[in-house]
Design a protein around this motif. Sequence first.
Motif, PDB file in Angstrom:
ATOM      1  N   ARG A 144       0.835  -1.203   0.000  1.00 35.76           N
ATOM      2  CA  ARG A 144       0.000   0.000   0.000  1.00 35.76           C
ATOM      3  C   ARG A 144       0.874   1.260   0.000  1.00 35.76           C
ATOM      4  O   ARG A 144       0.651   2.177  -0.783  1.00 35.76           O
ATOM      5  CB  ARG A 144      -0.921  -0.007   1.227  1.00 35.76           C
ATOM      6  CG  ARG A 144      -1.885   1.166   1.285  1.00 35.76           C
ATOM      7  CD  ARG A 144      -2.699   1.194   2.566  1.00 35.76           C
ATOM      8  NE  ARG A 144      -1.890   1.180   3.784  1.00 35.76           N
ATOM      9  CZ  ARG A 144      -1.246   2.243   4.273  1.00 35.76           C
ATOM     10  NH1 ARG A 144      -1.312   3.392   3.664  1.00 35.76           N
ATOM     11  NH2 ARG A 144      -0.528   2.140   5.378  1.00 35.76           N
ATOM     12  N   LYS A 145       1.883   1.272   0.842  1.00 36.05           N
ATOM     13  CA  LYS A 145       2.774   2.440   0.927  1.00 36.05           C
ATOM     14  C   LYS A 145       3.547   2.654  -0.375  1.00 36.05           C
ATOM     15  O   LYS A 145       3.696   3.787  -0.845  1.00 36.05           O
ATOM     16  CB  LYS A 145       3.750   2.271   2.087  1.00 36.05           C
ATOM     17  CG  LYS A 145       3.101   2.387   3.446  1.00 36.05           C
ATOM     18  CD  LYS A 145       4.119   2.119   4.540  1.00 36.05           C
ATOM     19  CE  LYS A 145       3.500   2.215   5.906  1.00 36.05           C
ATOM     20  NZ  LYS A 145       4.497   1.925   6.970  1.00 36.05           N
ATOM     21  N   LEU A 146       4.048   1.566  -0.956  1.00 35.66           N
ATOM     22  CA  LEU A 146       4.819   1.681  -2.200  1.00 35.66           C
ATOM     23  C   LEU A 146       3.935   2.133  -3.357  1.00 35.66           C
ATOM     24  O   LEU A 146       4.337   2.995  -4.147  1.00 35.66           O
ATOM     25  CB  LEU A 146       5.490   0.347  -2.534  1.00 35.66           C
ATOM     26  CG  LEU A 146       6.621  -0.089  -1.604  1.00 35.66           C
ATOM     27  CD1 LEU A 146       7.062  -1.508  -1.924  1.00 35.66           C
ATOM     28  CD2 LEU A 146       7.792   0.881  -1.675  1.00 35.66           C
ATOM     29  N   SER A 147       2.749   1.564  -3.456  1.00 39.37           N
ATOM     30  CA  SER A 147       1.857   1.951  -4.550  1.00 39.37           C
ATOM     31  C   SER A 147       1.434   3.408  -4.415  1.00 39.37           C
ATOM     32  O   SER A 147       1.359   4.134  -5.415  1.00 39.37           O
ATOM     33  CB  SER A 147       0.643   1.034  -4.633  1.00 39.37           C
ATOM     34  OG  SER A 147      -0.167   1.151  -3.496  1.00 39.37           O
ATOM     35  N   LYS A 148       1.189   3.852  -3.198  1.00 36.87           N
ATOM     36  CA  LYS A 148       0.816   5.253  -2.978  1.00 36.87           C
ATOM     37  C   LYS A 148       1.971   6.182  -3.360  1.00 36.87           C
ATOM     38  O   LYS A 148       1.774   7.197  -4.022  1.00 36.87           O
ATOM     39  CB  LYS A 148       0.417   5.467  -1.523  1.00 36.87           C
ATOM     40  CG  LYS A 148      -0.100   6.848  -1.233  1.00 36.87           C
ATOM     41  CD  LYS A 148      -0.608   6.973   0.191  1.00 36.87           C
ATOM     42  CE  LYS A 148      -1.117   8.383   0.449  1.00 36.87           C
ATOM     43  NZ  LYS A 148      -1.597   8.548   1.820  1.00 36.87           N
ATOM     44  N   ALA A 149       3.191   5.814  -2.954  1.00 35.70           N
ATOM     45  CA  ALA A 149       4.366   6.633  -3.273  1.00 35.70           C
ATOM     46  C   ALA A 149       4.634   6.689  -4.776  1.00 35.70           C
ATOM     47  O   ALA A 149       5.080   7.712  -5.297  1.00 35.70           O
ATOM     48  CB  ALA A 149       5.597   6.099  -2.540  1.00 35.70           C
ATOM     49  N   LEU A 150       4.343   5.589  -5.480  1.00 34.62           N
ATOM     50  CA  LEU A 150       4.555   5.532  -6.924  1.00 34.62           C
ATOM     51  C   LEU A 150       3.344   6.031  -7.707  1.00 34.62           C
ATOM     52  O   LEU A 150       3.372   6.088  -8.930  1.00 34.62           O
ATOM     53  CB  LEU A 150       4.903   4.101  -7.350  1.00 34.62           C
ATOM     54  CG  LEU A 150       6.248   3.578  -6.859  1.00 34.62           C
ATOM     55  CD1 LEU A 150       6.337   2.071  -7.077  1.00 34.62           C
ATOM     56  CD2 LEU A 150       7.389   4.306  -7.549  1.00 34.62           C
ATOM     57  N   ASN A 151       2.264   6.345  -6.985  1.00 34.68           N
ATOM     58  CA  ASN A 151       1.027   6.851  -7.580  1.00 34.68           C
ATOM     59  C   ASN A 151       0.425   5.847  -8.568  1.00 34.68           C
ATOM     60  O   ASN A 151       0.047   6.202  -9.687  1.00 34.68           O
ATOM     61  CB  ASN A 151       1.264   8.213  -8.246  1.00 34.68           C
ATOM     62  CG  ASN A 151      -0.031   8.958  -8.496  1.00 34.68           C
ATOM     63  OD1 ASN A 151      -0.997   8.793  -7.754  1.00 34.68           O
ATOM     64  ND2 ASN A 151      -0.059   9.755  -9.541  1.00 34.68           N
ATOM     65  N   ILE A 152       0.375   4.588  -8.120  1.00 39.87           N
ATOM     66  CA  ILE A 152      -0.223   3.521  -8.922  1.00 39.87           C
ATOM     67  C   ILE A 152      -1.112   2.678  -8.010  1.00 39.87           C
ATOM     68  O   ILE A 152      -1.025   2.764  -6.785  1.00 39.87           O
ATOM     69  CB  ILE A 152       0.846   2.620  -9.588  1.00 39.87           C
ATOM     70  CG1 ILE A 152       1.737   1.961  -8.528  1.00 39.87           C
ATOM     71  CG2 ILE A 152       1.660   3.385 -10.605  1.00 39.87           C
ATOM     72  CD1 ILE A 152       2.690   0.934  -9.074  1.00 39.87           C
ATOM     73  N   LYS A 153      -1.954   1.847  -8.617  1.00 42.47           N
ATOM     74  CA  LYS A 153      -2.792   0.923  -7.862  1.00 42.47           C
ATOM     75  C   LYS A 153      -1.943  -0.262  -7.412  1.00 42.47           C
ATOM     76  O   LYS A 153      -0.971  -0.633  -8.081  1.00 42.47           O
ATOM     77  CB  LYS A 153      -3.936   0.388  -8.732  1.00 42.47           C
ATOM     78  CG  LYS A 153      -4.892   1.438  -9.209  1.00 42.47           C
ATOM     79  CD  LYS A 153      -5.906   0.788 -10.120  1.00 42.47           C
ATOM     80  CE  LYS A 153      -6.754   1.828 -10.820  1.00 42.47           C
ATOM     81  NZ  LYS A 153      -7.646   1.225 -11.803  1.00 42.47           N
ATOM     82  N   ILE A 154      -2.335  -0.857  -6.301  1.00 42.96           N
ATOM     83  CA  ILE A 154      -1.630  -2.054  -5.829  1.00 42.96           C
ATOM     84  C   ILE A 154      -1.672  -3.135  -6.905  1.00 42.96           C
ATOM     85  O   ILE A 154      -0.676  -3.809  -7.142  1.00 42.96           O
ATOM     86  CB  ILE A 154      -2.222  -2.574  -4.495  1.00 42.96           C
ATOM     87  CG1 ILE A 154      -1.931  -1.593  -3.379  1.00 42.96           C
ATOM     88  CG2 ILE A 154      -1.663  -3.954  -4.162  1.00 42.96           C
ATOM     89  CD1 ILE A 154      -2.547  -1.958  -2.042  1.00 42.96           C
ATOM     90  N   SER A 155      -2.794  -3.267  -7.576  1.00 41.47           N
ATOM     91  CA  SER A 155      -2.909  -4.301  -8.619  1.00 41.47           C
ATOM     92  C   SER A 155      -1.902  -4.057  -9.750  1.00 41.47           C
ATOM     93  O   SER A 155      -1.382  -5.000 -10.339  1.00 41.47           O
ATOM     94  CB  SER A 155      -4.329  -4.361  -9.168  1.00 41.47           C
ATOM     95  OG  SER A 155      -4.713  -3.123  -9.722  1.00 41.47           O
ATOM     96  N   ASP A 156      -1.626  -2.779 -10.052  1.00 36.82           N
ATOM     97  CA  ASP A 156      -0.628  -2.463 -11.087  1.00 36.82           C
ATOM     98  C   ASP A 156       0.768  -2.841 -10.630  1.00 36.82           C
ATOM     99  O   ASP A 156       1.612  -3.251 -11.428  1.00 36.82           O
ATOM    100  CB  ASP A 156      -0.674  -0.975 -11.452  1.00 36.82           C
ATOM    101  CG  ASP A 156      -1.953  -0.568 -12.132  1.00 36.82           C
ATOM    102  OD1 ASP A 156      -2.636  -1.451 -12.706  1.00 36.82           O
ATOM    103  OD2 ASP A 156      -2.296   0.627 -12.093  1.00 36.82           O
ATOM    104  N   LEU A 157       1.014  -2.701  -9.349  1.00 36.60           N
ATOM    105  CA  LEU A 157       2.310  -3.078  -8.802  1.00 36.60           C
ATOM    106  C   LEU A 157       2.505  -4.586  -8.857  1.00 36.60           C
ATOM    107  O   LEU A 157       3.607  -5.072  -9.112  1.00 36.60           O
ATOM    108  CB  LEU A 157       2.410  -2.578  -7.349  1.00 36.60           C
ATOM    109  CG  LEU A 157       3.719  -2.808  -6.598  1.00 36.60           C
ATOM    110  CD1 LEU A 157       4.895  -2.180  -7.324  1.00 36.60           C
ATOM    111  CD2 LEU A 157       3.609  -2.254  -5.192  1.00 36.60           C
ATOM    112  N   LEU A 158       1.437  -5.331  -8.675  1.00 30.13           N
ATOM    113  CA  LEU A 158       1.518  -6.788  -8.652  1.00 30.13           C
ATOM    114  C   LEU A 158       1.498  -7.438 -10.029  1.00 30.13           C
ATOM    115  O   LEU A 158       1.774  -8.630 -10.142  1.00 30.13           O
ATOM    116  CB  LEU A 158       0.379  -7.357  -7.796  1.00 30.13           C
ATOM    117  CG  LEU A 158       0.436  -6.988  -6.314  1.00 30.13           C
ATOM    118  CD1 LEU A 158      -0.813  -7.472  -5.609  1.00 30.13           C
ATOM    119  CD2 LEU A 158       1.686  -7.531  -5.664  1.00 30.13           C
ATOM    120  N   GLU A 159       1.180  -6.700 -11.062  1.00 30.77           N
ATOM    121  CA  GLU A 159       1.110  -7.280 -12.417  1.00 30.77           C
ATOM    122  C   GLU A 159       2.496  -7.575 -12.950  1.00 30.77           C
ATOM    123  O   GLU A 159       3.444  -6.914 -12.710  1.00 30.77           O
ATOM    124  CB  GLU A 159       0.392  -6.338 -13.376  1.00 30.77           C
ATOM    125  CG  GLU A 159      -1.079  -6.286 -13.126  1.00 30.77           C
ATOM    126  CD  GLU A 159      -1.807  -5.398 -14.107  1.00 30.77           C
ATOM    127  OE1 GLU A 159      -1.178  -4.708 -14.914  1.00 30.77           O
ATOM    128  OE2 GLU A 159      -3.035  -5.384 -14.049  1.00 30.77           O
TER     129      GLU A 159
END
Length: 63
Positions: free
Chosen positions: A48-63
């Motif tokens: 959650r923290k990483l996705s917020k910092a990168l301004n992306i959705k968690i699902s985008d981070l996991l793809e």
Amino acid sequence: MKLGIHLKQLRQNKNLSQNDLSILSKVPQTTISNIERDICSPTIDTLRKLSKALNIKISDLLE
């Protein structure tokens, strides 16, 4: 694609160092390094923290 490689690419695409991302996300730099090297898996809170910092959705981070 593995999460570590994907996180590194996303971070580099935004011209951020691991330290920069650490400051933005409030996730220790060593944790970011370990995730990128697939030494550990992130917790939900870390994702959650990483996705917020990168301004992306968690699902985008996991793809």
